[in-house]
Write an enzyme that holds these catalytic residues in place. Structure first.
Site, mmCIF file in Angstrom:
data_model
loop_
_atom_site.group_PDB
_atom_site.id
_atom_site.type_symbol
_atom_site.label_atom_id
_atom_site.label_comp_id
_atom_site.label_asym_id
_atom_site.label_seq_id
_atom_site.Cartn_x
_atom_site.Cartn_y
_atom_site.Cartn_z
ATOM 1 N N ASP A 106 0.720 -1.226 -0.049
ATOM 2 C CA ASP A 106 -0.119 -0.019 0.066
ATOM 3 C C ASP A 106 0.829 1.254 0.096
ATOM 4 O O ASP A 106 2.119 1.120 0.427
ATOM 5 C CB ASP A 106 -1.019 -0.161 1.311
ATOM 6 C CG ASP A 106 -1.790 1.352 1.269
ATOM 7 O OD1 ASP A 106 -2.387 1.734 0.384
ATOM 8 O OD2 ASP A 106 -1.481 1.937 2.530
ATOM 9 N N ASP A 149 -1.629 -0.689 6.083
ATOM 10 C CA ASP A 149 -1.739 -0.345 7.430
ATOM 11 C C ASP A 149 -3.201 0.241 7.769
ATOM 12 O O ASP A 149 -3.439 0.526 8.855
ATOM 13 C CB ASP A 149 -0.711 0.993 7.779
ATOM 14 C CG ASP A 149 -1.185 2.209 7.087
ATOM 15 O OD1 ASP A 149 -1.452 2.175 5.714
ATOM 16 O OD2 ASP A 149 -1.288 3.272 7.612
ATOM 17 N N ASP A 159 -6.921 -1.518 3.629
ATOM 18 C CA ASP A 159 -6.158 -2.488 3.191
ATOM 19 C C ASP A 159 -6.618 -3.939 3.831
ATOM 20 O O ASP A 159 -6.036 -4.984 3.320
ATOM 21 C CB ASP A 159 -4.722 -2.327 3.713
ATOM 22 C CG ASP A 159 -4.251 -0.948 3.130
ATOM 23 O OD1 ASP A 159 -4.339 -0.662 1.862
ATOM 24 O OD2 ASP A 159 -3.519 -0.094 3.799
#
Length: 635
Positions: A334, A532, A536
């Site tokens: 990410d 995080d 996600d």
């Protein structure tokens, strides 16, 4: 009286919790102490007490495994290693080898206790996601506002969301303007300016303005609800390696039990062996074929690897994840909060007139001081970091979706996007400067005074210091690297080029990240996802291995992930994969050695070259050696 009852209930609850968490370890310790005492009394000639204590050790240490084996036998009509262990231990005891049977039970009891501590997977993730959605919403009906439960909202309802509140449902803004922090859903690093007609999502945080929102989806159809379902579906899927282990275990036990029965029945009729010799030989087979060494080939290595990772700030939530990470062929990162720090910062200051960079920043920050917008706060923070004294601004006025006006030193300043300027015609040099900054994925802020463009400020989420080294380390290991982000393509491309990833996928919603992880898995093999945020979580759960940032990560990301980087050091991703590869190597060594020893002992048993003491020594010796080999991973 009621207080005493409540206290008693609390004590009982506490005791039950302690037993649930530590019961296996307590029974293992007690069983070991009883077996040790039995051995000591046996050396003193107290044979009856020795048998009594060994029996107690058998029952206390083995009842869990025996019960699990019986449950499998009764409910599933199948056999497993637990059943075989109990039969082998009882068989050893039946011909006088109590100590050897106790050792077998202790090894399995200890393995079960350690497995209970290291492989328990929490189920708090769904509850953590649910906390993002407020329980109630303020619905506008006529001229009155009524607070109802979020579950009661229906498409077409109008809800009022005050500054700082979470938006209760997916919908469209009917009235108001605000900067909405939707990083938890889309992953965008900077709050997005929202005005009439813009779409908003349940679970996102409203900024500085009050919003009236028209609900477009019911509670169970929101983007947040879909995230919850995706996590549930991904976690309900059993990994292929686990299925293989279970199938192999049961097939192995069936073979061993069948052979043992044949050894007990055929020899007396075919070879004329006496029954005591037949039973003795069958018990030897059960002992040497017991899969203790095979089971110990895996768990000590896994536990040592988990301990090693913990010392490095890498928390594995289970042994299967340590095993899986060693097979990873591609790592998908990410962007926001993972490769970057997740906080907008001033990266460039471009002055077009006589002002220095510090002077331009000082005047801009003075106008932005009273604004609550994240970009304004980033500008003010940059001025503070440079130690600049900001003059007093007056007549501040915010223009939704455009910028702010204010007066500093008797001059009117306009700060914001291009629409904020009175004269928005740019020279060729100015246009080139803007294009260059936007090409790098940066948000451009224009600063104008007295109809003259004084300069530009560029805002961007900055890279983590370890990002480039983390990518390089993965490349050296011949592992592909991709970046998945909810940010715009220009921003994603800019960050991706800086860290030199192989593939960049931008503008992705949570469910699109899930689809991308699935596609990458098909084309490349096992994929590790590093993230995080709440957005996600579905991708973390779908990936072969989900890796979350420990300090910066949201609760749901931490609970959903299989691996947690406690210090947010993404360089540890490569360390985790290397540790997984080492663990797999040790496990393969142990399995080959354990199976070889079992094979040799079984052949020796059939050739009548192995007696029970030698079989126990060979069996327990191989178990000890594979454990020691596994413990090498502690280094």
């Amino acid at each position: 009286m009621n207080g005493e009852v409540l206290a008693a209930m609390q004590v009982e609850k506490t005791m039950n919790t302690i037993w649930e968490r530590h019961g296996a370890a307590l029974t293992t310790v007690i069983s070991a102490m009883l077996a040790l005492l039995a051995w000591y009394l046996g050396t003193k000639g107290w044979m009856m007490w020795e048998i009594y204590l060994y029996t107690a050790a058998y029952v206390i240490g083995g009842y869990r495994k025996a019960w699990e084996g019986l449950q499998t036998l009764i409910k599933e009509r199948d056999l497993d290693v637990d059943f075989l262990m109990i039969v082998a231990a009882i068989g050893a005891a039946s011909i006088g080898y109590w100590q050897d049977g106790a050792i077998l039970i202790l090894i399995f009891a200890l393995s079960g206790a350690l497995e209970g501590y290291t492989l328990v997977k929490t189920n708090k993730d769904i509850r953590s996601i649910m906390k993002l959605r407020p329980e109630t919403a303020q619905v506008l009906r006529g001229n009155t506002a009524t607070r109802i439960r979020v579950e009661e909202l229906q498409p077409g309802d109008f809800v009022l969301v005050k500054p700082g509140e979470r938006i209760p449902a997916d919908g469209v803004i009917e009235q108001g303007y605000s900067a909405v922090d939707q990083a938890s859903i889309t992953g965008e690093s900077i709050p997005v300016d929202k005005a009439c007609g813009d779409e908003v999502f349940a679970g996102t945080i409203n900024g500085q303005g009050a919003l009236t929102i028209s609900v477009t989806k019911s509670a169970e159809a929101t983007l947040l609800a879909r995230i919850i379902r995706l996590v549930q579906e991904a976690q309900s899927e059993m990994p292929p390696s686990q299925l293989f282990v279970e199938k192999f275990e049961r097939a192995y036990v069936r073979v061993v039990v069948a052979v043992a029965l044949l050894l007990m029945i055929i020899p007396p009729y075919v070879y004329g062996w006496p029954w005591d010799k037949t039973i003795y030989r069958a018990m030897i087979f059960l002992v040497v074929a017991s899969p203790c060494a095979l089971v110990s080939s895996i768990m000590p290595a896994i536990l040592s690897g988990i301990s090693n990772g913990a010392r490095k700030g890498i928390l594995f939530k289970g042994g299967v994840h340590l095993e899986n990470i060693g097979n990873v062929k591609l790592v998908a990162f990410d962007k926001t909060g993972t490769l970057t720090e997740g906080k907008p910062k001033v990266t460039d200051i471009v002055s077009f007139l006589s002002q220095s960079e510090d002077e331009l920043l000082r005047l801009t920050a003075a106008v932005e001081t009273l604004s609550e917008h994240p970009i304004a706060q980033a500008i003010v923070q940059a001025a503070k970091e440079r130690g600049l004294e900001m003059p007093q601004a007056a007549e501040l006025q915010a223009i939704p979706g455009v910028g702010v006006h204010g007066m500093v030193d008797r001059e009117v300043f306009r700060i914001g996007n291009l629409d904020c300027l009175q004269n928005n015609t740019l020279s060729a040099d100015q246009q080139q400067a803007v294009k260059q900054l936007e090409k790098q994925g940066k948000t451009v802020i224009y600063v104008q005074a007295q109809k003259q463009l004084l300069g530009l400020l560029a805002i961007q989420d900055t890279l983590r210091p370890q990002a480039r080294n983390a990518i390089r380390a993965l490349r050296r290991m011949r592992i592909g690297v991709a970046m998945l982000t909810g940010d715009k393509d220009a921003t994603g491309q800019a960050i991706g080029r800086q860290v030199d990833v192989d593939w960049i996928y931008a503008g992705l919603f949570p469910e699109q990240k899930v689809e991308m992880v699935k596609k990458l898995t098909v084309t490349h093999g096992k994929v590790a996802m590093v993230g995080d945020g709440v957005n996600d979580a579905p991708a973390l759960a779908t990936a072969s291995v989900g890796i979350a940032m420990g300090a910066a990560g949201t609760d749901v990301a931490l609970e959903t992930a299989n691996v947690v980087l406690m210090a947010d050091d993404i360089e540890k991703v490569a360390d985790a994969i290397e540790l997984g590869r080492r663990t797999q190597k040790v496990m393969k060594q142990n399995i080959i050695f354990a199976m070889s020893v079992v094979l040799l002992l079984v052949i020796g048993t059939f050739l009548d070259h192995v007696n029970l003491p030698f079989g126990v020594i060979g069996h327990e010796g191989s178990t000890l050696l594979v454990i020691i080999n596994g413990l090498r991973l502690l280094r």
